[in-house]
Design an enzyme around this catalytic site. Structure first.
Site, PDB file in Angstrom:
ATOM      1  N   GLN A 202       0.851  -1.196  -0.004  1.00  0.00           N
ATOM      2  CA  GLN A 202      -0.023   0.052  -0.001  1.00  0.00           C
ATOM      3  C   GLN A 202       1.035   1.158  -0.029  1.00  0.00           C
ATOM      4  O   GLN A 202       0.402   2.310  -0.639  1.00  0.00           O
ATOM      5  CB  GLN A 202      -0.947   0.179   1.365  1.00  0.00           C
ATOM      6  CG  GLN A 202      -2.143  -0.941   1.054  1.00  0.00           C
ATOM      7  CD  GLN A 202      -1.971  -2.134   1.954  1.00  0.00           C
ATOM      8  OE1 GLN A 202      -0.412  -2.456   1.908  1.00  0.00           O
ATOM      9  NE2 GLN A 202      -2.524  -2.993   2.534  1.00  0.00           N
ATOM     10  N   ASP A 243      -6.352   1.301  12.642  1.00  0.00           N
ATOM     11  CA  ASP A 243      -7.608   0.617  12.264  1.00  0.00           C
ATOM     12  C   ASP A 243      -8.374   0.200  13.602  1.00  0.00           C
ATOM     13  O   ASP A 243      -9.438   0.223  13.504  1.00  0.00           O
ATOM     14  CB  ASP A 243      -7.401  -0.725  11.722  1.00  0.00           C
ATOM     15  CG  ASP A 243      -7.036  -0.726  10.175  1.00  0.00           C
ATOM     16  OD1 ASP A 243      -5.745  -0.339  10.190  1.00  0.00           O
ATOM     17  OD2 ASP A 243      -7.863  -1.084   9.490  1.00  0.00           O
TER      18      ASP A 243
HETATM   19  O1  MRU Z   1      -5.371  -3.471   5.074  1.00  0.00           O
HETATM   20  P1  MRU Z   1      -5.676  -1.962   4.971  1.00  0.00           P
HETATM   21  O2  MRU Z   1      -4.859  -1.430   3.674  1.00  0.00           O
HETATM   22  O3  MRU Z   1      -7.021  -1.690   5.028  1.00  0.00           O
HETATM   23  O4  MRU Z   1      -4.905  -1.282   6.048  1.00  0.00           O
HETATM   24  C1  MRU Z   1      -4.990   0.262   6.193  1.00  0.00           C
HETATM   25  C2  MRU Z   1      -4.054   0.417   7.335  1.00  0.00           C
HETATM   26  O5  MRU Z   1      -3.382   0.036   7.936  1.00  0.00           O
HETATM   27  C3  MRU Z   1      -4.401   2.413   7.578  1.00  0.00           C
HETATM   28  O6  MRU Z   1      -3.200   2.505   8.048  1.00  0.00           O
HETATM   29  C4  MRU Z   1      -5.417   2.398   8.380  1.00  0.00           C
HETATM   30  O7  MRU Z   1      -6.682   1.722   8.015  1.00  0.00           O
HETATM   31  C5  MRU Z   1      -5.802   3.779   8.754  1.00  0.00           C
HETATM   32  S1  MRU Z   1      -6.412   4.602   7.181  1.00  0.00           S
HETATM   33  C6  MRU Z   1      -6.810   6.105   7.651  1.00  0.00           C
END
Ligand code: MRU
Length: 365
Positions: A202, A243
């Site tokens: 990501q 999260d």
């Molecule tokens: O697995 P993902 O890409 O959904 O994980 C996202 C993250 O770890 C972000 O840092 C988190 O959701 C915060 S988004 C503002």
């Protein structure tokens, strides 16, 4: 934020007034493709396969998933089944459960004929609230960047971030990246180290794309580079998203965040976490012990997706056939490693008392 000069949110209502458009994040950064969600199942799958991802955007998509289900049938049975289906999509981001709780509370007690309109109104309100919340997080985090910049006049402020907590992880602005966008827009010299964030990359694919689209200087580094950069004074601060944040200030975020926090502590680099109120799980007393960690498919580890020289998007295997792989998608950083929590209400210590100083209405439960 802008993509090629055009302002986008990460999710919006289609021109027809009922379908839901999202940016397909599995195609970025190679293709900017918009996917239209028409059914509950479309919304649930979009969350599961991570066409949409990032805790706040998962919540917003689930809210519209309820709308799409009600459009087909506004009965109690359909509503309950839609809620249950969406809750199963991803287990760690508490924004998902929060958004569904809010949606259910808004429509459950209404007569059937009123549910659809109420659901669409609430989902739209969610999205607007998310934007306003993230903008406030940005303003509060900006002050910290300005303080650091004041200590090194004329020099670049180097900020390391992990995964993607930018505008496409939310409805707009982002959480961890919001202060960075604001600092950049004010003319402060900021530079971002974007951790690539294996296994799904990501950071390399999304954070770097976002920052590049907005003109923010950045460099992609492999996940293991952060400690080295910190040891050599090349990181002024770390900002990440989350999260789920426990009542005691423990912070759950993308796998690898914990290691960055350990390295930051060892090198006296401030480690901040940016979050909206909807990411706080007041029912979890101890995040390390009690936050459920999503385990994703081994194939995300054994294979990589990218753009081939002929321009096609291909998946390649990086491991020997037959090797198994573990894929915990998140880890929990203990509160003791967190310098501060940046919320829409202000910045606080990563402690129950700190959180309660900003959210006193949660003191009793
Ligand atoms: O697995 P993902 O890409 O959904 O994980 C996202 C993250 O770890 C972000 O840092 C988190 O959701 C915060 S988004 C503002």
């Amino acid at each position: 934020m802008k993509v090629n000069g055009t302002h986008y949110r990460s999710i919006w209502l289609n021109q027809d007034g009922w379908r839901v458009d999202v940016i397909d994040q599995t195609r970025l950064p190679h293709e900017f493709e918009i996917v239209t969600l028409e059914t509950l199942e479309n919304a649930a799958r979009a969350i599961e396969v991570m066409q949409v991802r990032g805790a706040p955007l998962i919540g917003a998509t689930a809210a519209y998933g309820i709308c799409l289900a009600l459009r087909e049938d506004a009965s109690d049975e359909t509503l309950e089944a839609a809620d249950a289906r969406l809750r199963r999509t991803r287990p760690t981001a508490i924004n998902l459960m929060w958004a569904l709780d809010e949606m259910m509370a808004s429509v459950r007690n209404l007569p059937r004929e009123d549910r659809l309109a109420a659901a669409y109104a609430r989902a739209a309100e969610f999205c607007d609230q998310d934007v306003a919340t993230n903008e406030a997080i940005g303003r509060n985090g900006l002050k910290i960047i300005q303080e650091i910049a004041a200590k090194k006049p004329g020099e670049t402020v180097n900020i390391l971030t992990h995964c993607n907590a930018g505008w496409i992880a939310t409805v707009d602005w982002g959480t961890a990246l919001a202060p960075i966008y604001m600092a950049h827009d004010l003319g402060l010299p900021v530079h971002v180290w974007a951790d690539e964030t294996r296994p799904r990359n990501q950071g390399a694919a999304l954070t770097a794309w976002e920052l590049g689209s907005h003109g923010v200087p950045h460099t992609i580094v492999v996940d293991n580079a952060g400690g080295h950069l910190m040891q050599h004074g090349q990181v002024d601060m770390v900002i990440v998203g989350t999260d789920r944040t426990a009542r005691n200030g423990d912070v759950c975020n993308k796998i690898g965040t914990y290691l960055k926090a350990l390295a930051a502590k060892d090198n006296d680099v401030p480690f901040y976490v940016a979050l909206p109120h909807s990411t706080i799980d007041w029912t979890v007393e101890d995040g390390v012990r009690d936050i459920p960690i999503e385990e994703r498919s081994a194939e995300e580890v054994t294979h990589l997706t990218g753009k081939a020289e002929d321009g096609s998007i291909v998946k390649v295997q990086v491991s020997a056939p037959g090797s198994g792989a573990g894929n915990p998608a998140f880890d929990v950083t203990p509160a003791r490693l967190v310098t501060g929590l940046i919320t829409e209400r202000g910045v606080c210590e990563a402690l129950e008392a700190g959180l309660l100083s900003l959210y006193p209405e949660k003191a009793d439960g």
